[in-house]
Design a protein around this motif. Structure first.
Motif, PDB file in Angstrom:
ATOM      1  N   ASP A   5       0.820  -1.212   0.000  1.00  0.00           N
ATOM      2  CA  ASP A   5       0.000   0.000   0.000  1.00  0.00           C
ATOM      3  C   ASP A   5       0.855   1.264   0.000  1.00  0.00           C
ATOM      4  O   ASP A   5       0.595   2.198  -0.758  1.00  0.00           O
ATOM      5  CB  ASP A   5      -0.930   0.035   1.217  1.00  0.00           C
ATOM      6  CG  ASP A   5      -2.027  -1.008   1.160  1.00  0.00           C
ATOM      7  OD1 ASP A   5      -2.307  -1.531   0.053  1.00  0.00           O
ATOM      8  OD2 ASP A   5      -2.604  -1.299   2.229  1.00  0.00           O
ATOM      9  N   VAL A   6       1.873   1.298   0.858  1.00  0.00           N
ATOM     10  CA  VAL A   6       2.704   2.501   0.944  1.00  0.00           C
ATOM     11  C   VAL A   6       3.574   2.629  -0.301  1.00  0.00           C
ATOM     12  O   VAL A   6       3.785   3.732  -0.812  1.00  0.00           O
ATOM     13  CB  VAL A   6       3.538   2.513   2.237  1.00  0.00           C
ATOM     14  CG1 VAL A   6       4.414   3.760   2.306  1.00  0.00           C
ATOM     15  CG2 VAL A   6       2.630   2.453   3.463  1.00  0.00           C
ATOM     16  N   ARG A   7       4.048   1.498  -0.824  1.00  0.00           N
ATOM     17  CA  ARG A   7       4.825   1.552  -2.072  1.00  0.00           C
ATOM     18  C   ARG A   7       3.980   2.147  -3.194  1.00  0.00           C
ATOM     19  O   ARG A   7       4.434   3.026  -3.929  1.00  0.00           O
ATOM     20  CB  ARG A   7       5.310   0.162  -2.464  1.00  0.00           C
ATOM     21  CG  ARG A   7       5.996   0.148  -3.813  1.00  0.00           C
ATOM     22  CD  ARG A   7       6.397  -1.235  -4.249  1.00  0.00           C
ATOM     23  NE  ARG A   7       6.837  -1.209  -5.641  1.00  0.00           N
ATOM     24  CZ  ARG A   7       7.222  -2.269  -6.311  1.00  0.00           C
ATOM     25  NH1 ARG A   7       7.256  -3.449  -5.735  1.00  0.00           N
ATOM     26  NH2 ARG A   7       7.593  -2.152  -7.573  1.00  0.00           N
ATOM     27  N   ALA A   8       2.746   1.686  -3.337  1.00  0.00           N
ATOM     28  CA  ALA A   8       1.868   2.195  -4.392  1.00  0.00           C
ATOM     29  C   ALA A   8       1.622   3.697  -4.221  1.00  0.00           C
ATOM     30  O   ALA A   8       1.667   4.459  -5.194  1.00  0.00           O
ATOM     31  CB  ALA A   8       0.546   1.431  -4.398  1.00  0.00           C
ATOM     32  N   ALA A   9       1.394   4.143  -2.995  1.00  0.00           N
ATOM     33  CA  ALA A   9       1.174   5.568  -2.749  1.00  0.00           C
ATOM     34  C   ALA A   9       2.440   6.371  -3.054  1.00  0.00           C
ATOM     35  O   ALA A   9       2.367   7.450  -3.648  1.00  0.00           O
ATOM     36  CB  ALA A   9       0.740   5.784  -1.302  1.00  0.00           C
TER      37      ALA A   9
END
Length: 93
Positions: A5-9
Motif C-alpha cells: 500500500d505505501v509503495r503504491a502511494a
C-alpha cells in the motif's frame, strides 16, 4: 499499512522503486536521495534517507534527525538496522 500500500502511494507521488535486494552504494545519478521504507505492521510507516556521506538518517516522530539506529549504530544498511517498532523492511526508492 502494508509495504504494498505505501509503495503504491509513494509511486503515485513520483518515487521510483529500486527493489529490496541490494542497499544502494552511491547517490542516484539523476539527483535526489535514495530512501528506504519500513513498516510498523498494521500501524504506520517510516522513511530512512541516504545522505551525501552514504550513511543513512531518519527522524522518528518529533525527535531530531539522527544517523544512528536504536542500538546507537551508524546506519549503513537499513534492512539490517534496528528501527523498532518499524520492523518490516520494504525496500528502496
Amino acid at each position: 499499512n502494508t509495504c504494498e500500500d505505501v509503495r503504491a502511494a509513494a509511486e503515485r507521488d513520483g518515487l521510483v522503486w529500486h527493489g529490496n535486494d541490494a542497499v544502494p552504494t552511491a547517490q542516484p545519478e539523476e539527483g535526489g536521495h535514495f530512501v528506504a521504507l519500513l513498516i510498523w505492521p498494521k500501524t504506520n510507516f517510516h522513511w530512512i534517507r541516504m545522505d551525501r556521506d552514504l550513511f543513512w538518517s531518519h527522524k522518528p516522530g518529533q525527535t531530531a534527525v539522527r544517523n544512528v539506529d536504536n542500538t546507537g549504530s551508524k546506519i549503513t544498511d537499513p534492512s539490517k538496522s534496528d528501527f523498532s517498532p518499524w520492523t518490516q523492511f520494504c525496500g528502496y526508492f
